[in-house]
Design an enzyme around this catalytic site. Structure first.
Site, PDB file in Angstrom:
ATOM      1  NE  ARG A 260      -3.656   2.388   2.394  1.00 10.69           N
ATOM      2  CZ  ARG A 260      -4.148   2.970   3.479  1.00 10.69           C
ATOM      3  NH1 ARG A 260      -3.858   2.503   4.676  1.00 10.69           N
ATOM      4  NH2 ARG A 260      -4.937   4.023   3.358  1.00 10.69           N
ATOM      5  CG  HIS A 261      -0.999   4.858  -1.156  1.00  9.41           C
ATOM      6  ND1 HIS A 261      -1.229   5.780  -0.153  1.00  9.41           N
ATOM      7  CD2 HIS A 261      -2.212   4.380  -1.511  1.00  9.41           C
ATOM      8  CE1 HIS A 261      -2.513   5.873   0.084  1.00  9.41           C
ATOM      9  NE2 HIS A 261      -3.148   5.022  -0.725  1.00  9.41           N
TER      10      HIS A 261
ATOM     11  CG  HIS B  73      -4.969   2.800  -4.056  1.00 13.07           C
ATOM     12  ND1 HIS B  73      -4.555   4.099  -3.871  1.00 13.07           N
ATOM     13  CD2 HIS B  73      -4.718   2.510  -5.367  1.00 13.07           C
ATOM     14  CE1 HIS B  73      -4.078   4.580  -5.004  1.00 13.07           C
ATOM     15  NE2 HIS B  73      -4.170   3.644  -5.928  1.00 13.07           N
TER      16      HIS B  73
ATOM     17  NE  ARG C 198      -4.548   7.355  -2.788  1.00 14.21           N
ATOM     18  CZ  ARG C 198      -5.517   7.664  -3.637  1.00 14.21           C
ATOM     19  NH1 ARG C 198      -5.396   8.713  -4.428  1.00 14.21           N
ATOM     20  NH2 ARG C 198      -6.614   6.922  -3.710  1.00 14.21           N
TER      21      ARG C 198
ATOM     22  CD  GLU D 170      -8.936   2.303  -2.430  1.00 16.55           C
ATOM     23  OE1 GLU D 170      -8.987   1.156  -2.945  1.00 16.55           O
ATOM     24  OE2 GLU D 170      -8.635   2.488  -1.242  1.00 16.55           O
TER      25      GLU D 170
END
Length: 248
Positions: A18-19, A159, A71, A95
């Site tokens: 995940r970012h 995400h 992101r 996302e």
């Protein structure tokens, strides 16, 4: 869902990362497919996590595929720059589309759409907000993964909601078993491998641990997740009131 329905991917190991944090994460604001950038903490998280994640690849031939939202892409570039490999961007890793919820905080959604919010907290299908159906999220990610070149391992940079739907799909968890696993913290990752014809979760919510003292200007419950398996980096988990799904 049966074993025969499992996706045939050109890799047998996946690292789902995940970012890093954004200002919207810190505020508990739903990002969905909107595109806020990493904040200072998020950039520091990516720089801190990337060497640990790279070390865990054990020198295997790896490809890195990321959502094209900034992101995620900026998080992924920290790793690919370190590894010296190309970064592949794909909008299918974006996302989970949240429709009318995007840009709102949890408190705002609870006030404006209380019935929808109650369904979301309970893991039920949310009607009336627009966006995407849960099953469609996992299928678009799998479609992107099927197009990867053969490699030992793929690092999938995505995400909070999308990572959850992908992991659930690979583990054959149906709608009644959503949220068996907690959401990934910012810059945390999970590892899956295909063994004996099935995908297995080897590690979940691994992390590089807390940022070095003085690096982060401030921290919130959204900075980290909870490692649930031995051998993973452990740190305080998210606020239970926030622990339904990650917000992008």
């Amino acid at each position: 869902m049966t074993a025969a329905a499992l996706p045939d991917l050109p890799v047998t190991r996946l690292v789902v990362w995940r970012h890093g944090r954004t200002e919207w994460n810190a505020a508990g604001r739903f990002q969905g497919q909107m595109d806020p950038p990493l904040d200072d903490v998020g950039r520091a998280q990516a720089a801190h996590a990337a060497p640990h994640l790279m070390a865990g690849l054990d020198g295997q031939d790896a490809v890195v595929l990321s959502s094209d939202l900034v992101r995620a892409a900026d998080t992924a570039r920290v790793l690919t720059d370190l590894m010296g490999v190309d970064l592949r961007l794909d909008e299918r890793l974006r996302e989970h589309g949240m429709g009318s919820w995007e840009g709102l905080t949890r408190d705002e959604i609870a006030e404006r759409f209380p019935e929808q919010y109650a369904d979301w907290l309970a893991g039920r299908s949310v009607r009336g907000r627009g966006g995407e159906e849960t099953a469609a999220v996992a299928e678009r990610v799998l479609a992107a993964l099927r197009e990867l070149p053969p490699a030992d391992v793929a690092v999938v940079v995505t995400h909070g909601g999308t990572s959850g739907r992908l992991i659930e799909r690979l583990l054959e968890l149906g709608p009644d078993h959503r949220r068996v696993f907690g959401p990934l913290g910012n810059c945390a990752w999970s590892e899956l491998a295909r063994q004996s014809g099935r995908w297995r979760l080897l590690r979940h919510n691994s992390s590089a641990g807390p940022l070095p003292e003085g690096v982060a200007p401030r921290r919130t419950a959204q900075d980290t997740g909870t490692a649930v398996l031995p051998g993973t980096g452990r740190h305080p988990g998210p606020d239970p009131a926030q622990d339904a799904d990650a917000v992008g």
